[in-house]
Design an enzyme around this catalytic site. Structure first.
Site, PDB file in Angstrom:
ATOM      1  N   HIS A 232       0.806  -1.232   0.000  1.00 50.03           N
ATOM      2  CA  HIS A 232       0.000   0.000   0.000  1.00 50.03           C
ATOM      3  C   HIS A 232       0.844   1.291   0.000  1.00 50.03           C
ATOM      4  O   HIS A 232       0.707   2.133  -0.880  1.00 50.03           O
ATOM      5  CB  HIS A 232      -0.906   0.021   1.229  1.00 50.03           C
TER       6      HIS A 232
HETATM    7  C1  BDR Z   1      -2.671   0.755   5.335  1.00 50.72           C
HETATM    8  O1  BDR Z   1      -2.865   0.153   6.606  1.00 50.72           O
HETATM    9  C2  BDR Z   1      -1.644  -0.232   7.137  1.00 50.72           C
HETATM   10  O2  BDR Z   1      -1.733  -1.482   7.750  1.00 50.72           O
HETATM   11  C3  BDR Z   1      -0.642  -0.206   6.018  1.00 50.72           C
HETATM   12  O3  BDR Z   1       0.650   0.127   6.503  1.00 50.72           O
HETATM   13  C4  BDR Z   1      -1.185   0.849   5.095  1.00 50.72           C
HETATM   14  O4  BDR Z   1      -0.714   2.131   5.459  1.00 50.72           O
HETATM   15  C5  BDR Z   1      -3.434  -0.060   4.292  1.00 50.72           C
HETATM   16  O5  BDR Z   1      -4.811  -0.044   4.553  1.00 50.72           O
END
Ligand code: BDR
Ligand code: CA
Length: 304
Positions: A232
């Protein structure tokens, strides 16, 4: 020409990969790292940010930020990122200390001292940013844009409506989206498409010290399946370096702070509610093959 950036982060395995790219790509000048509670507690996210900065022998300042969201009780994501937030690699015990300033003070001072508007890259919940804007509204005029991982126009990963970073602190997200600062929403609409493939992951293991470190972390990452892992937060850095590989649409994004839709980012896709005004560019499509190719190129360019 380099882009000056500040990362506000909650490492977190994908945050660690985003920091790796931000530290090492010569087109980016990472001035400051601030940590926030999110994937794990803020003492751990601060230590993890320091571990990455120290791994690459940088002296980029790291400041500790908010311990909890503005209003909502804190819930971590250790089930995804492990109890430490960065399992699978031994960074040793000697990774330095955060600076004495709080994240909000450090953000204020760095933004106001910069000789050009700076780009903020939040990859955790937006609590530090909301506190900064509330305490020092003058910083808003000195920020070029915010390229933020979080949100979704479609399905969430915490509820059917909400993505984790926005769900963690929806009140902070609302303050950020209503701030008037230009925002790029790097949400699940692209991050769940641009999976790091099993082939890319295998190749990382053969790519020197940085590749091994990322490989070992990602193999302990409980997000993804046999098709690959969503990296992400790395999509923020990819956007900054290769905006041509990502399709965006301008719209107004409202953040829900109450009830079962808490944390939902509602895109006004018809321009029906805000007199045609927009507050965000929302990322809606991405060149996945190029993302994987770029990821490997970035890591292979890092000197051992
Ligand atoms: C986001 O949530 C976190 O767990 C990850 O680091 C990312 O920033 C994804 O939904
Ligand atoms: Ca994150």
């Amino acid at each position: 020409m380099t882009t000056k950036i500040i990362m506000d982060t909650d490492p977190g395995i994908d945050d660690a990969a985003a920091l790796t790219m931000a530290i090492n790509d010569p087109a980016l000048d990472l001035k400051l790292v601030t940590a926030v509670a999110g994937n794990v507690t803020v003492d751990k996210t601060t230590a993890n940010a320091l571990k990455i900065v120290n791994f690459f022998k940088q002296d980029i300042p790291v400041a500790a930020g908010a311990k909890q969201p503005l209003i909502k009780p804190f819930e971590d994501a250790a089930r995804i990122h492990g109890e430490s937030g960065m399992p699978g690699y031994d960074f040793g015990d000697d990774y330095g200390e955060p600076i004495a300033k709080s994240a909000v003070e450090a953000l204020h001072d760095e933004i106001m001292a910069a000789d050009e508007p700076i780009t903020l890259v939040p990859t955790g919940s937006y609590t530090n940013i909301a506190l900064l804007f509330s305490q020092y509204p003058e910083v808003k005029d000195h920020i070029k844009e915010i390229v933020a991982m979080g949100g979704t126009l479609s399905k969430g990963n915490m509820t059917s409506a909400a993505e984790f970073n926005v769900f963690t602190d929806p009140h902070a997200a609302k303050i950020m989206y209503d701030s008037g600062v230009p925002i790029v929403m790097v949400g699940l609409d692209i991050t769940l498409k641009a999976l790091l493939t099993p082939d890319t992951l295998d190749k990382l293991a053969t790519m020197g010290r940085a590749g091994e470190m990322l490989h070992d972390l990602i193999t302990h990452y409980n997000d993804g399946d046999e098709n690959g892992h969503p990296m992400h937060d790395v999509n923020t850095i990819f956007y900054l370096l290769h905006p041509e590989a990502i399709t965006t649409e301008e719209m107004w994004v409202d953040v829900q702070t109450e009830g079962p839709a808490m944390g939902e980012t509602v895109g006004d896709i018809r321009g029906a509610y805000h007199d045609g005004k927009t507050n965000a560019k929302v990322c809606v499509d991405i060149d996945t093959d190029y993302f994987n190719k770029w990821f490997l190129e970035e890591v292979s360019a890092i000197k051992d």
